[in-house]
Write a protein that holds these residues in place. Structure first.
Motif, mmCIF file in Angstrom:
data_model
loop_
_atom_site.group_PDB
_atom_site.id
_atom_site.type_symbol
_atom_site.label_atom_id
_atom_site.label_comp_id
_atom_site.label_asym_id
_atom_site.label_seq_id
_atom_site.Cartn_x
_atom_site.Cartn_y
_atom_site.Cartn_z
ATOM 1 N N GLY A 149 0.663 -1.006 0.141
ATOM 2 C CA GLY A 149 -0.101 -0.072 0.100
ATOM 3 C C GLY A 149 0.758 1.178 0.091
ATOM 4 O O GLY A 149 1.851 1.273 0.168
ATOM 5 N N ASN A 150 0.305 2.510 -0.166
ATOM 6 C CA ASN A 150 0.963 3.597 -0.513
ATOM 7 C C ASN A 150 0.131 4.667 0.142
ATOM 8 O O ASN A 150 -0.848 4.541 0.469
ATOM 9 N N GLY A 151 0.926 5.705 0.636
ATOM 10 C CA GLY A 151 -0.047 7.039 1.109
ATOM 11 C C GLY A 151 -0.842 6.484 2.379
ATOM 12 O O GLY A 151 -0.410 5.793 3.010
ATOM 13 N N GLU A 152 -1.830 7.146 2.592
ATOM 14 C CA GLU A 152 -2.709 7.127 3.682
ATOM 15 C C GLU A 152 -3.216 5.619 3.731
ATOM 16 O O GLU A 152 -3.195 5.316 4.894
ATOM 17 N N ILE A 153 -3.595 5.245 2.630
ATOM 18 C CA ILE A 153 -4.068 3.834 2.582
ATOM 19 C C ILE A 153 -3.015 2.716 3.345
ATOM 20 O O ILE A 153 -3.318 1.975 4.107
ATOM 21 N N GLY A 154 -1.882 3.085 2.749
ATOM 22 C CA GLY A 154 -0.771 2.167 3.163
ATOM 23 C C GLY A 154 -0.307 2.328 4.508
ATOM 24 O O GLY A 154 -0.065 1.432 5.368
ATOM 25 N N TYR A 155 -0.368 3.466 4.715
ATOM 26 C CA TYR A 155 -0.038 3.808 6.289
ATOM 27 C C TYR A 155 -0.994 3.167 7.417
ATOM 28 O O TYR A 155 -0.613 2.653 8.337
ATOM 29 N N ASP A 156 -2.375 3.308 7.063
ATOM 30 C CA ASP A 156 -3.625 2.839 7.966
ATOM 31 C C ASP A 156 -3.400 1.404 7.937
ATOM 32 O O ASP A 156 -3.784 0.585 9.006
ATOM 33 N N PHE A 157 -2.899 0.807 6.576
ATOM 34 C CA PHE A 157 -3.137 -0.523 6.472
ATOM 35 C C PHE A 157 -2.086 -1.278 7.326
ATOM 36 O O PHE A 157 -2.284 -2.345 8.189
ATOM 37 N N ALA A 158 -0.642 -0.609 7.492
ATOM 38 C CA ALA A 158 0.280 -1.065 8.085
ATOM 39 C C ALA A 158 -0.040 -0.877 9.551
ATOM 40 O O ALA A 158 0.367 -1.907 10.333
ATOM 41 N N LYS A 159 -0.564 0.037 10.211
ATOM 42 C CA LYS A 159 -0.969 0.283 11.616
ATOM 43 C C LYS A 159 -1.916 -0.833 11.748
ATOM 44 O O LYS A 159 -1.810 -1.355 13.051
ATOM 45 N N LEU A 160 -2.881 -1.132 11.020
ATOM 46 C CA LEU A 160 -3.908 -2.234 11.371
ATOM 47 C C LEU A 160 -3.185 -3.928 11.427
ATOM 48 O O LEU A 160 -3.475 -4.320 12.324
ATOM 49 N N ILE A 161 -2.230 -3.808 10.571
ATOM 50 C CA ILE A 161 -1.638 -5.272 10.551
ATOM 51 C C ILE A 161 -0.682 -5.253 11.795
ATOM 52 O O ILE A 161 -0.350 -6.622 12.248
ATOM 53 N N SER A 179 3.756 10.792 4.010
ATOM 54 C CA SER A 179 4.288 11.875 4.681
ATOM 55 C C SER A 179 5.683 11.729 5.445
ATOM 56 O O SER A 179 5.689 10.540 5.771
ATOM 57 N N GLU A 180 6.331 12.724 5.481
ATOM 58 C CA GLU A 180 7.398 12.533 6.502
ATOM 59 C C GLU A 180 7.047 11.978 7.969
ATOM 60 O O GLU A 180 7.743 11.104 8.501
ATOM 61 N N GLU A 181 6.222 12.448 8.279
ATOM 62 C CA GLU A 181 5.752 12.013 9.743
ATOM 63 C C GLU A 181 5.208 10.824 9.733
ATOM 64 O O GLU A 181 5.589 9.950 10.470
ATOM 65 N N LYS A 189 8.388 2.324 14.877
ATOM 66 C CA LYS A 189 7.864 0.945 15.188
ATOM 67 C C LYS A 189 8.559 -0.078 14.538
ATOM 68 O O LYS A 189 8.081 -1.391 14.646
ATOM 69 N N GLY A 190 9.478 0.185 13.903
ATOM 70 C CA GLY A 190 10.267 -1.173 13.143
ATOM 71 C C GLY A 190 9.899 -1.462 12.161
ATOM 72 O O GLY A 190 10.185 -2.603 11.398
ATOM 73 N N ILE A 191 9.088 -0.532 11.276
ATOM 74 C CA ILE A 191 8.551 -1.119 9.881
ATOM 75 C C ILE A 191 9.292 -0.387 8.836
ATOM 76 O O ILE A 191 9.326 0.923 8.780
ATOM 77 N N ARG A 192 9.893 -1.143 8.033
ATOM 78 C CA ARG A 192 10.803 -0.732 7.041
ATOM 79 C C ARG A 192 9.599 -0.339 5.836
ATOM 80 O O ARG A 192 8.570 -0.975 5.550
ATOM 81 N N VAL A 193 10.206 0.756 4.989
ATOM 82 C CA VAL A 193 9.356 1.280 4.070
ATOM 83 C C VAL A 193 10.317 1.006 2.585
ATOM 84 O O VAL A 193 11.258 1.536 2.443
#
Length: 299
Positions: A149-161, A179-181, A189-193
């Protein structure tokens, strides 16, 4: 009339059969038409549905079908519906070899996933490339997981998983639009992008082992979570004039009624909550509401 029914249900998977049971128990003459290709046919096991947790989708379907057909006013036919037409009395449903007439229609036709053109994806879909952590997350808990995933969708999905495993890599499949934030939070959180594009999902009988990425990169994983585009499996709702949402789902109210009187839509066609239990609930509501509607019209 031989081909006249009070309700015709198009789609005989979980939501359609649930509607049929509610209506059969209300002594309504019902016809279920089904092609035998449910969207969850790719997955070996169904989860998060009490009393049926871990069963195969086919076994759940067969048990449900046998129970529904115990009600003598319910007919089930394996047949493809070509067209649904509005008539003065209700609706006409056309199949390749016959036409049926009804007062009310329930569309339980579901959605069709649109697979990306990446080698191995379809082979792994529903087995080790997964869409829903509530359905499959427990089985891959604490394993090495790639989230696509990418952008807001990818960020939210990673948080969920992250709830199911902290061993996560987020694959943006191209230049990151995080975003940089967001990027810094994931890193904390130890999550590589990883921005390399996905070239192939390498697997053994649908079990992904590693992902080939651009620039000769290989990533070993145990499972992948991905959200992919979809389309309605049929155009019946739109053809009948039902209001469609920008998201691609059919708009319904809390009792599964569409904007067209007499047309109800149940199951995955109406909600991103793709699970057997939710589909069953929508079918039960629609069946009960249609029975009440028929009573009001007949009394």
């Amino acid at each position: 009339m031989l081909n006249q029914y009070e309700v015709i249900i198009i789609g005989g998977s979980y939501s359609g059969l649930s509607s049929a049971m509610a209506l059969g128990r209300a002594l309504r003459k019902v016809l279920v038409l089904d092609t035998g290709k449910p969207c969850n046919r790719y997955t070996p096991h169904s989860h998060n549905f009490i009393t049926q947790d871990g069963e195969t989708p086919y076994d759940i379907f067969q048990k449900a079908k046998s129970q529904v057909l115990a009600y003598q006013t319910v007919d089930f036919r394996e047949n493809k519906v070509l067209k649904v037409l509005k008539t003065e009395e209700g609706f006409e449903v056309k199949t390749p070899d016959d036409s049926f007439f009804t007062k009310k229609i329930i569309l339980a036709t579901g959605i069709k996933d649109i697979f990306p053109d990446i080698k191995g994806f379809e082979d792994c879909w529903g087995k080790s490339i997964l869409h829903c952590p509530y359905c499959h997350g427990y089985e891959v808990r604490n394993q090495q997981i790639a989230v696509v995933g990418n952008g807001e969708i990818g960020y939210d999905f990673a948080k969920l998983i992250y709830q199911w495993s902290t061993n996560i890599v987020l694959l943006t499949d191209g230049k990151s639009t995080l975003s940089e934030e967001q990027t810094n939070k994931l890193i904390s959180k130890g999550i590589r992008v990883i921005e390399n594009t996905i070239e192939e999902y390498c697997h053994v009988d649908g079990q992904v082992t590693y992902i080939k990425l651009s620039e000769d990169m290989e990533l070993s994983v145990d499972a992948v979570f991905a959200r992919i585009p979809f389309q309605q499996s049929t155009s019946f709702a739109e053809d009948l004039g039902c209001t469609m949402l920008p998201s691609g789902y059919v708009q319904v109210d809390e009792m599964q009624r569409t904007s067209v009187r007499g047309v109800y839509v149940v199951g995955d066609s109406t909600s991103m909550m793709r699970s057997v239990s939710v589909a069953v609930a929508t079918g039960t509501k629609a069946g009960a509401m249609i029975n009440k509607e028929l009573i009001e019209e007949e009394f």
